[in-house]
Design a protein around this motif. Sequence first.
Motif, mmCIF file in Angstrom:
data_model
loop_
_atom_site.group_PDB
_atom_site.id
_atom_site.type_symbol
_atom_site.label_atom_id
_atom_site.label_comp_id
_atom_site.label_asym_id
_atom_site.label_seq_id
_atom_site.Cartn_x
_atom_site.Cartn_y
_atom_site.Cartn_z
ATOM 1 N N UNK A 31 10.950 36.183 51.102
ATOM 2 C CA UNK A 31 12.121 36.276 50.220
ATOM 3 C C UNK A 31 12.065 35.232 49.118
ATOM 4 N N UNK A 32 12.440 35.653 47.926
ATOM 5 C CA UNK A 32 12.691 34.689 46.867
ATOM 6 C C UNK A 32 14.140 34.215 46.998
ATOM 7 N N UNK A 33 14.488 33.141 46.301
ATOM 8 C CA UNK A 33 15.852 32.643 46.393
ATOM 9 C C UNK A 33 16.858 33.637 45.793
ATOM 10 N N UNK A 34 16.419 34.454 44.828
ATOM 11 C CA UNK A 34 17.329 35.476 44.310
ATOM 12 C C UNK A 34 17.614 36.516 45.389
ATOM 13 N N UNK A 35 16.581 36.890 46.134
ATOM 14 C CA UNK A 35 16.794 37.847 47.225
ATOM 15 C C UNK A 35 17.721 37.248 48.288
ATOM 16 N N UNK A 36 17.541 35.961 48.574
ATOM 17 C CA UNK A 36 18.412 35.294 49.542
ATOM 18 C C UNK A 36 19.872 35.333 49.061
ATOM 19 N N UNK A 37 20.080 35.000 47.793
ATOM 20 C CA UNK A 37 21.452 35.012 47.254
ATOM 21 C C UNK A 37 22.074 36.404 47.364
ATOM 22 N N UNK A 38 21.283 37.422 47.019
ATOM 23 C CA UNK A 38 21.801 38.795 47.103
ATOM 24 C C UNK A 38 22.111 39.175 48.548
ATOM 25 N N UNK A 39 21.251 38.760 49.473
ATOM 26 C CA UNK A 39 21.510 39.083 50.887
ATOM 27 C C UNK A 39 22.816 38.425 51.349
ATOM 28 N N UNK A 40 23.002 37.158 50.981
ATOM 29 C CA UNK A 40 24.238 36.475 51.395
ATOM 30 C C UNK A 40 25.453 37.171 50.777
ATOM 31 N N UNK A 41 25.341 37.512 49.492
ATOM 32 C CA UNK A 41 26.456 38.176 48.827
ATOM 33 C C UNK A 41 26.744 39.545 49.465
ATOM 34 N N UNK A 42 25.687 40.338 49.658
ATOM 35 C CA UNK A 42 25.892 41.704 50.147
ATOM 36 C C UNK A 42 26.371 41.731 51.600
ATOM 37 N N UNK A 43 25.911 40.758 52.411
ATOM 38 C CA UNK A 43 26.219 40.820 53.841
ATOM 39 C C UNK A 43 27.389 39.931 54.247
ATOM 40 N N UNK A 44 27.623 38.846 53.500
ATOM 41 C CA UNK A 44 28.638 37.888 53.950
ATOM 42 C C UNK A 44 29.813 37.720 53.006
ATOM 43 N N UNK A 45 29.545 37.600 51.710
ATOM 44 C CA UNK A 45 30.629 37.264 50.793
ATOM 45 C C UNK A 45 30.398 37.862 49.407
ATOM 46 N N UNK A 46 30.868 39.105 49.206
ATOM 47 C CA UNK A 46 30.624 39.770 47.920
ATOM 48 C C UNK A 46 31.299 39.074 46.732
ATOM 49 N N UNK A 47 32.099 38.038 46.975
ATOM 50 C CA UNK A 47 32.788 37.416 45.842
ATOM 51 C C UNK A 47 31.945 36.346 45.148
ATOM 52 N N UNK A 48 30.755 36.034 45.665
ATOM 53 C CA UNK A 48 29.904 35.038 44.998
ATOM 54 C C UNK A 48 29.339 35.646 43.703
ATOM 55 N N UNK A 49 29.458 34.887 42.606
ATOM 56 C CA UNK A 49 28.965 35.407 41.325
ATOM 57 C C UNK A 49 27.752 34.635 40.834
ATOM 58 N N UNK A 50 26.737 35.378 40.397
ATOM 59 C CA UNK A 50 25.546 34.783 39.785
ATOM 60 C C UNK A 50 24.908 35.854 38.918
ATOM 61 N N UNK A 51 24.106 35.410 37.957
ATOM 62 C CA UNK A 51 23.473 36.357 37.038
ATOM 63 C C UNK A 51 22.079 36.722 37.529
ATOM 64 N N UNK A 52 21.672 37.956 37.249
ATOM 65 C CA UNK A 52 20.301 38.390 37.544
ATOM 66 C C UNK A 52 20.051 39.677 36.802
ATOM 67 N N UNK A 53 18.770 40.008 36.646
ATOM 68 C CA UNK A 53 18.434 41.316 36.102
ATOM 69 C C UNK A 53 17.052 41.741 36.580
ATOM 70 N N UNK A 54 15.979 41.177 35.995
ATOM 71 C CA UNK A 54 14.654 41.784 36.199
ATOM 72 C C UNK A 54 14.024 41.468 37.551
ATOM 73 N N UNK A 55 14.359 40.334 38.156
ATOM 74 C CA UNK A 55 13.779 39.802 39.398
ATOM 75 C C UNK A 55 12.261 39.546 39.324
#
Lengths: 242, 565
Positions: A31-55
């Motif tokens: 996992x990259x740290x972007x994937x980790x952030x998305x996993x935490x957001x999607x599974x635990x707390x969808x209210x976390x905001x961060x920017x991303x696009x191309x990965x």
Amino acid sequence: MSTTFKILRFDPPKDEHPHFQEYIHTPIPGDTMLEVLKEIRDQQDPSISFRYSCREAVCGSCALTINGTICLACKTQFEALKTDVVVIEPLPNLEIIKDLIVDFKPFWDAYNFIQPYLQPEGQAVPEKGHCVEEKDMEKVFQFITCILCGSCYAACPVATRDGRYLGPAALAKLYRFAIDPRDKRPWSALARVDNPTGVWGCDTVFRCNDVCPKEVRPADGIEGLRRKLVVDRTKHLFGRKK
Amino acid sequence: MVSHDILIVGGGLAGLAAALTADPKLNVAVLSKVHPIRSHSVAAQGGINAALANHPNAKDDTWEKHAFDTIKGSDYLADQDAAELMCQLAIPTMYELDHWGVPFSRFPGGVIAQRPFGGAGYPRTCYAADRTGQVLLHTLYEQCIRKNVTIYDEIVVTNIVVRDGRCVGLVAYDLATGEIRPFAAKAVIFGTGGYGRIYKLSTNAYINFGSGIGMAYRAGIPLKDLEFVQFHPTALYGKNILITEAARGEGGYLVNNKGRRFMEDYAPTAMELAPRDIVARSITTEILKGNGFENAYVHLDLRHLGREKIEKRLPGIQEICINFSGIDPADTPIPIQPAQHYSMGGIDVDKNCASLVKGFYAAGECACVSVHGANRLGGNSLLDAIVFGKIAGVSASKFINEGGFAGPRDAEITAEAKTLTDQFESIRKRDKGHNVYQLLNDLKILMGDKAGIFRDGKQLQEGLDGLSGLKEASRDSYIYGSCTRFCQEFVTLIEFKYMTDLAETILLGGLKRTETRGSHFRTDFPKRDDDNWLKHTLASYSDKGPVLSYREVNVDKYKPQERKY
């Protein structure tokens, strides 16, 4: 391995101050740290905001501070951090809009100020394009890999103490045009940065070079501009350049 | 209320090209859900096609030959007049891009360099190392700064407002404030990109959900040829990051676990540079036959090119392999597998980028003119986005200047924004239901399983059945927490509705098309059937699901023949 992620949260004006929120998560190997952030957001707390696009480290959206180091989240492997506590903060030197999202306004203002576009001779498109040898075009290649992610601006100690300083990315961008064989911008366009909020503001501590995720080495651009300005200023004084 | 003559949605190549060609006397603005240079166009690598005839082996190349290759590559589903228009305009467009500042790589003598690409009779792909999309997008953005184009970024458009068959405005979610805002316009241009992320394995950016295509569909504009989905042959195994076709254009080999260049069994003449549909199927076939590594991937071997060539021509690929796979392609073959890459189909528009709804235009990947037909050639998507983006800017300006637009409908646009605001509020009040990210994940798996590289009637029907379950479940999805600003979950919830529309259209169009053409390979109908299927699929929205109809392909000079490479 189960890991604690401390993520900076801030939702003004609802929150008075930023605070850290802790999440326990077990990343998937690779996992990259972007994937980790998305996993935490999607599974635990969808209210976390961060920017991303191309990965894939080309859009410049996800520059963050991870365990004190400025980096692109998508390019940072979780395993390479080798720690069981990971602290994730937004980029410094820019105001927080929400959580990990910062306001890039000073960054873009500086970018717009340097006239970030080719200024060729004449309006008309040459019938067969411009004639440019590869060795001359290659000089700009170092600088066109810049993805405008803001890492260098966030790491710059001069930008920290003086919000008027244009910062490494904008100045390197100007150098990219100044050395483009097709560009014929007048002396006055370069003279806009011939001052302490421009090229002479740089402390030459090269933090920008260290943090750049694309190896642009923006400080090379600032140094190049300084040389060019000194030479061109002399020519200009003796009326040999417009 | 914010009001402009032309509102352009999408800050990628198509949207910015439209902004640059719109009549400067008109009041134009770009709305984008990310900052324009974060758009997916930035990730394009290998190049952009134009018959400049600069390569020593391409002195007799012409735009007509480029058009023929495009049409043959499309498996004859492209409209030939549209393909010809694009290929003819390609040449002056390259010189204009050069003049705008694109740092193209050069050949000796100072002309723009060109490299070979798949399905092309001549080396005609212009490039800047392997960062062509990045330099094109940055250059177009730079020109927008020069021309002072108004840009609203981090605005997510959610609905098109149509009254009496005319587009009058938009409704959008403003990420920074959390408000749902009305926008009025005399004309609207969509350059909103593709839907790659409705597939689990996709080369696309995380933001590519294709919701713009879904919005047009719900606004009453038919979708054309959506069953044609391009799978790129070479995506980095495990991460699905694109490994450009230029890697093969520069001489890379595809090798199976026997150490054989297996393309000689599938395309003995073109080998690795056969069109993408053929190469992707060949790789998948090899893996299914047990000739892959770990039963999952094959090798893209660049080692024989030498470190110097790789570092000069493919530096971005080398960087991607090192960062995301821990291998250096100068030393180690790249593990690759096919992944969803591009949508040939899209919003039904004509050569002027005009749609059924007056004042609504579309260009680039979200649109279908059609120039790519059933399979797009590498190097033609950047070209399509820029050429038709420019045309859309001109067409929308002409429409306004000729007075074709509707009178102000501010109250009605505001009312639509209010409806969505109320909906947002009511969703936020729910305290239980389905997690939209879970539904999205299910959708992605379903599309990969049921509408992939190889398809059959049974699978496609199963896909449709599974999809209705997902649609049903999404009715009670809810938002966790109380965030209103930068609420990505709300955005995903809105976009999910459009994604299911697109999935349904892809599956149904694919089920009904009982032939094999280009990217649409039916194992139960493995032959192309020109007698019955040399026609475009059009899907129109209805409460009961897509209503399909068909339109003849514009066949002009080039009679359909068997595709051999």
